[in-house]
Design an enzyme around this catalytic site. Structure first.
Site, PDB file in Angstrom:
ATOM      1  N   ASP A  23       0.827  -1.199   0.000  1.00 48.15           N
ATOM      2  CA  ASP A  23       0.000   0.000   0.000  1.00 48.15           C
ATOM      3  C   ASP A  23       0.874   1.266   0.000  1.00 48.15           C
ATOM      4  OD1 ASP A  23      -2.738   1.168   0.396  1.00 48.15           O
ATOM      5  OD2 ASP A  23      -1.821   1.927   2.231  1.00 48.15           O
TER       6      ASP A  23
ATOM      7  N   GLU B 256       1.515  -0.518  -5.012  1.00 51.44           N
ATOM      8  CA  GLU B 256       0.588   0.568  -5.309  1.00 51.44           C
ATOM      9  C   GLU B 256       1.447   1.821  -5.467  1.00 51.44           C
ATOM     10  OE1 GLU B 256      -3.391   2.811  -3.551  1.00 51.44           O
ATOM     11  OE2 GLU B 256      -1.742   2.271  -2.195  1.00 51.44           O
TER      12      GLU B 256
END
Length: 549
Positions: A229, A288
């Protein structure tokens, strides 16, 4: 600082067939948002037992694996992206024994499991952050985070202003007082997201050591990889200076170059890649990295992550010229750094494509065609739960919205997170909960059963059948050598609105993105989103795969 060692575990049953280090190059991965996938205990929130019960459905799609968003212990301020224990299971979702059962069954079905890791920030309830608060200014404990003395608006108001002008992704300033009511503790802490998500200080080597232990915990358990993330934002600019603009840090943190894409971050992923390669088969690292293609591709150099999502593609509207331009950029990045694009049109943070591409019947048609195009592109593809059903974005009632972005910034992602419809029956949850003791955590709209899995399974013309057939053909083309890991994509637009992506050798994806029919390129049509209306013509908002021998 170390994460706990895992319990003894054999990693689950081995996956069928030969295990290669490059399986992800051709993979189709299905993203599961656990709290909205399937509820096994009837409390209105999806959980691991519910997911276990529905694993055969995911396997029936023909996908290669699952990416699961966070299910670790969390106060749920940001629906799990505020982690208080990186090596556990939140009771909201089940137990570690449930996870072990899930991993074993998934592997027996030929499904690999990717988990989310959130290294940029944790929960304000994480024990290490709580220890930092208690230890006070200047302590070693606070060096794990960004605690900084505030600025003063005047001699009578010491440290009453945040240390700099940085803004939060969720709206408002990116700083909160460590102890708001204290006269002696005048430090502030950084949070690029909500105040409940303090950022780790990655310039402290202890943070890197801590996360290596976290990765080892899950790799030792047998998970096949990690989605990372906010992978580009771990390091902040030295000295934390003011940004050129105090505008909100939205759209991938790109409006403030000081909070992301710092050069030091690449050494983190070199370290993680070395760790991933210690396992057999090696574990997959997916980033990401919400940056422009030329910058994002640097995170997939040969000694860093294996993949990074093609966010420039995800952000596009229905425009052939824009698709071709971004596709060309991504191909240039692949040529330079070697990693093929990781394609996606939807995820839990993005407006669903059926709505984004126009809404109603028009948007539904375009989303269907775009899904076919996506599955034909060179590289791996990620499908978000419900995309295979053609789900639209839901306008969640204001009083039911829970996304912290709504409370702080007036934007909500809840509309893409409404629980899946499994059954057509007009119940509270349409089969999402096996025992409907409570309503779902987000309300389902009227008519949601029209998209239900059980209904689409009986309809040979449904989006579900289309997606399953496309995935099966995609796999066959890989097995036959029509698709290879070395395929690139040559992008162009013909007749103004006909998007073409030609991947070697001799395979063409064509997507009609205008209002008029267009001439089909030469070749044999292998697959189409809709039946072709006339020989030699492609109707608007249709996509085809063409073999050109």
């Amino acid at each position: 600082m170390s994460a706990p060692a895992p319990a003894t575990h054999d990693g689950g049953a081995p996956l069928p067939g030969p295990a290669t280090a490059e399986w992800w190059q051709s993979a189709v991965i299905y993203q599961v948002y656990p709290r909205s996938f399937a509820d096994g205990n009837g409390d209105g929130v999806g959980d691991l037992p519910g997911l276990i019960a529905r694993l055969p459905y995911i396997a029936s799609l023909g996908v290669d694996g699952i990416w699961m968003t966070p299910f670790q212990p969390s106060p749920q301020v940001d629906q799990g992206y505020d982690v208080s224990d990186y090596c556990g299971v939140d009771p909201l979702f089940g137990t570690m024994e449930d996870f072990d059962r899930l991993l074993e069954l998934a592997h027996s079905l030929g499904l690999r499991i990717l988990l989310d890791v959130v290294p940029n920030h944790c929960s304000s309830e994480h024990p290490l952050f709580q220890q930092a608060l208690a230890a006070g200014p200047g302590s070693r404990e606070r060096e794990l985070f960004h605690f900084v003395e505030g600025r003063s608006s005047g001699p009578e108001s010491p440290s009453d202003l945040p240390p700099n002008n940085w803004q939060s992704v969720f709206g408002g300033q990116a700083w909160s007082r460590a102890t708001p009511d204290s006269d002696t503790d005048t430090e502030w802490y950084l949070h690029l997201f909500s105040a409940g998500q303090p950022d780790w200080n990655w310039r402290n080597p202890e943070v890197g050591d801590y996360f290596e232990d976290v990765l080892r915990f899950w790799f030792d358990k047998g998970v096949d990889g990690l989605r990372i993330d906010v992978a580009h934002a771990l390091f902040k600019a030295e000295g934390l200076p003011d940004a050129p603009s105090a505008s909100p840090v939205v759209d991938g943190l790109r409006s403030n170059p000081l909070v992301s894409d710092q050069e030091e971050v690449h050494e983190v992923y070199r370290r993680w890649r070395r760790l991933a390669e210690q396992y057999q088969p090696q574990r997959l690292l997916v980033g990401e990295v919400n940056l422009e293609p030329s910058r994002a591709a640097r995170y997939t150099r040969g000694d860093e992550m294996h993949q990074a999502f093609a966010f420039a593609f995800v952000r596009l509207g229905w425009d052939a010229v824009a698709w071709a331009a971004v596709g060309t950029e991504l191909e240039a990045a692949r040529t330079l750094h070697g990693a093929a694009p990781t394609w996606a049109l939807e995820n839990h943070d993005i407006v669903r494509s059926a709505t984004r591409f126009g809404g109603g019947r028009l948007g539904a048609r375009r989303a269907r065609a775009a899904l076919v195009a996506l599955l034909g592109l060179p590289g791996s593809a990620y499908i978000y739960q419900g995309q295979e059903l053609g789900l639209p974005e839901v306008d969640v009632p204001v009083d039911s919205r829970v996304d912290p972005m709504w409370a702080r910034g007036g934007v909500t992602r809840d509309g893409a997170r409404v629980p899946l419809p499994w059954a057509e029956n007009p119940s509270l949850t349409h089969g999402f909960s096996e025992r409907e003791a409570a309503g779902p955590w987000l309300p389902v709209p009227e008519g949601w059963g029209d998209y239900a899995v059980e209904r689409q399974q009986q309809d040979p013309h449904s989006v579900l059948h289309l997606a399953t057939q496309a995935i099966a053909l995609r796999r066959r083309l890989w097995d036959e050598g029509v698709f290879t890991a070395d395929d690139g994509g040559t992008w162009r637009v013909e007749e103004g609105t006909l998007l073409l992506c030609e991947r070697s050798p001799g395979f063409l994806v064509a997507l009609a993105m205008g209002a008029e029919r267009v001439k089909l390129p030469a070749g044999v049509v292998l697959f189409s989103a809709f039946p072709l209306a006339e020989d030699g013509w492609l109707q608007p908002d249709n996509a085809v795969w063409i073999r050109r021998d």
